[in-house]
Design a protein around this motif. Sequence first.
Motif, PDB file in Angstrom:
ATOM      1  N   MET A 299       0.795  -1.218   0.000  1.00  0.00           N
ATOM      2  CA  MET A 299       0.000   0.000   0.000  1.00  0.00           C
ATOM      3  C   MET A 299       0.836   1.280   0.000  1.00  0.00           C
ATOM      4  O   MET A 299       0.373   2.329  -0.439  1.00  0.00           O
ATOM      5  N   TRP A 300       2.082   1.202   0.512  1.00  0.00           N
ATOM      6  CA  TRP A 300       2.878   2.415   0.653  1.00  0.00           C
ATOM      7  C   TRP A 300       4.221   2.329  -0.056  1.00  0.00           C
ATOM      8  O   TRP A 300       5.013   3.270  -0.001  1.00  0.00           O
ATOM      9  N   ASP A 301       4.534   1.196  -0.684  1.00  0.00           N
ATOM     10  CA  ASP A 301       5.749   1.038  -1.490  1.00  0.00           C
ATOM     11  C   ASP A 301       6.992   1.385  -0.663  1.00  0.00           C
ATOM     12  O   ASP A 301       7.143   0.911   0.451  1.00  0.00           O
ATOM     13  N   SER A 302       7.889   2.221  -1.193  1.00  0.00           N
ATOM     14  CA  SER A 302       9.144   2.498  -0.510  1.00  0.00           C
ATOM     15  C   SER A 302       8.949   3.274   0.790  1.00  0.00           C
ATOM     16  O   SER A 302       9.847   3.333   1.624  1.00  0.00           O
ATOM     17  N   ARG A 303       7.765   3.857   0.993  1.00  0.00           N
ATOM     18  CA  ARG A 303       7.501   4.629   2.204  1.00  0.00           C
ATOM     19  C   ARG A 303       6.995   3.738   3.338  1.00  0.00           C
ATOM     20  O   ARG A 303       6.702   4.225   4.426  1.00  0.00           O
ATOM     21  N   ALA A 304       6.885   2.437   3.075  1.00  0.00           N
ATOM     22  CA  ALA A 304       6.420   1.520   4.118  1.00  0.00           C
ATOM     23  C   ALA A 304       7.352   1.524   5.321  1.00  0.00           C
ATOM     24  O   ALA A 304       6.897   1.435   6.468  1.00  0.00           O
TER      25      ALA A 304
ATOM     26  N   ASP B 129      -7.879   9.159  -1.980  1.00  0.00           N
ATOM     27  CA  ASP B 129      -8.032   7.712  -2.005  1.00  0.00           C
ATOM     28  C   ASP B 129      -7.955   7.128  -0.606  1.00  0.00           C
ATOM     29  O   ASP B 129      -7.529   7.791   0.335  1.00  0.00           O
ATOM     30  N   ARG B 130      -8.398   5.899  -0.467  1.00  0.00           N
ATOM     31  CA  ARG B 130      -8.326   5.136   0.790  1.00  0.00           C
ATOM     32  C   ARG B 130      -7.608   3.832   0.486  1.00  0.00           C
ATOM     33  O   ARG B 130      -7.874   3.181  -0.519  1.00  0.00           O
ATOM     34  N   ARG B 131      -6.702   3.422   1.404  1.00  0.00           N
ATOM     35  CA  ARG B 131      -5.905   2.218   1.205  1.00  0.00           C
ATOM     36  C   ARG B 131      -6.288   1.199   2.272  1.00  0.00           C
ATOM     37  O   ARG B 131      -6.133   1.443   3.458  1.00  0.00           O
ATOM     38  N   PHE B 132      -6.801   0.061   1.811  1.00  0.00           N
ATOM     39  CA  PHE B 132      -7.266  -0.991   2.706  1.00  0.00           C
ATOM     40  C   PHE B 132      -6.284  -2.161   2.711  1.00  0.00           C
ATOM     41  O   PHE B 132      -5.992  -2.736   1.661  1.00  0.00           O
TER      42      PHE B 132
ATOM     43  N   ILE C  18      -6.480  -0.106  -3.180  1.00  0.00           N
ATOM     44  CA  ILE C  18      -6.611   1.347  -3.145  1.00  0.00           C
ATOM     45  C   ILE C  18      -7.837   1.742  -3.950  1.00  0.00           C
ATOM     46  O   ILE C  18      -8.000   1.336  -5.105  1.00  0.00           O
ATOM     47  N   TYR C  19      -8.709   2.559  -3.341  1.00  0.00           N
ATOM     48  CA  TYR C  19      -9.926   3.023  -3.990  1.00  0.00           C
ATOM     49  C   TYR C  19      -9.975   4.540  -3.894  1.00  0.00           C
ATOM     50  O   TYR C  19      -9.757   5.109  -2.815  1.00  0.00           O
ATOM     51  N   GLY C  20     -10.229   5.206  -5.015  1.00  0.00           N
ATOM     52  CA  GLY C  20     -10.183   6.658  -4.942  1.00  0.00           C
ATOM     53  C   GLY C  20     -10.869   7.370  -6.079  1.00  0.00           C
ATOM     54  O   GLY C  20     -11.453   6.768  -6.992  1.00  0.00           O
ATOM     55  N   VAL C  21     -10.785   8.706  -5.998  1.00  0.00           N
ATOM     56  CA  VAL C  21     -11.347   9.611  -7.001  1.00  0.00           C
ATOM     57  C   VAL C  21     -10.273  10.617  -7.352  1.00  0.00           C
ATOM     58  O   VAL C  21      -9.575  11.140  -6.468  1.00  0.00           O
ATOM     59  N   ARG C  22     -10.113  10.884  -8.629  1.00  0.00           N
ATOM     60  CA  ARG C  22      -9.220  11.957  -9.075  1.00  0.00           C
ATOM     61  C   ARG C  22     -10.028  12.892  -9.969  1.00  0.00           C
ATOM     62  O   ARG C  22     -11.049  12.513 -10.550  1.00  0.00           O
ATOM     63  N   TRP C  23      -9.568  14.129 -10.104  1.00  0.00           N
ATOM     64  CA  TRP C  23     -10.334  15.105 -10.879  1.00  0.00           C
ATOM     65  C   TRP C  23      -9.413  16.054 -11.613  1.00  0.00           C
ATOM     66  O   TRP C  23      -8.221  16.141 -11.336  1.00  0.00           O
ATOM     67  N   GLU C  24     -10.006  16.776 -12.581  1.00  0.00           N
ATOM     68  CA  GLU C  24      -9.276  17.734 -13.403  1.00  0.00           C
ATOM     69  C   GLU C  24      -9.940  19.091 -13.258  1.00  0.00           C
ATOM     70  O   GLU C  24     -11.172  19.206 -13.331  1.00  0.00           O
TER      71      GLU C  24
END
Length: 301
Positions: free
Chosen positions: A102-107, A231-234, A293-299
């Motif tokens: 969920m967090w890659d290198s930041r884990a 987004d939310r990371r489960f 990961i579930y989320g919304v992005r916008w422009e």
Amino acid sequence: MPPPYGAAVVDFAEALTKAVDSSGLSLERIQHHLAARGMQVSLSTLSYWRRGRSRPERPESLKVVAALEDLLDLGEGFLTDRLGDKRPRGRWVGQAMSLEDMWDSRATDLGEVMARIDREQPAASRYLSVKDRQVVGPDRREVEMRCTGVVEALEDGVDRFLAIQLADATDIGIASIEAGPPCRLGRVRSEETTGFLVAEILFDRMLRAGETALVDYVVRMKPGADSEVCDRRFLRPVGDYVLQIDFHPDAVPTRCYRFTRPSLQEPETTVNELWIGNTGSTHIHVRNSKPGIYGVRWEWE
């Protein structure tokens, strides 16, 4: 020469646990010895490996495993050979995901902040249902995120869980957090260098396995630039998830999209355009979701 219990041990977590116990070293001392060899690993990651909640897979993690074999006098390959095949990628998995997923290198950074709250990780829990409501202000910047949900204990003795927030690279500071009844705020740790905020959300009682608690908390952001995604990371499956984005009437984007991502190692999937209502609000609703990961992005333009 391998330890005498080695022949009977086939599981990585069991092998690591017995090796640590036999060494007489605490996880803190092991972490110290690894750091002396130039390897940074959090106490929470070591604890997860011992308890089988996650396992090392990334190249950096496998180097740590090799160092553990030497440090604990296990012999080359003693732990590595017990990792088995790599977990399948590119598909949903029914078990809990790791921080690395969920967090890659930041884990590692996240694990360090978590360990400062509780050296032994909190008992397992998961959301049965959760609703996030993100508010975007007239300057196109995030204002706050309110979370309400139902948490289920997966084992006896659960009385809290950890809320995690990561500041964007452009944020001018770490977010703040408040909790409302029936839960309350416990210890809070944040780091400007990593951008992580980790807070204990305390339940109003101790839970047995299968029992539930209600949670309600608000995260107030300190944005430094226009917002573009939420987004939310489960780490575990969730029965029902709603993410609502409320835009100020003076800051309504031109387009919104929903997206899903099994892990940070995989590309976004299920990318669909969302309708923005005449109140400047949009949302996604996910049922029986897998970890991910579930989320919304916008422009804006």
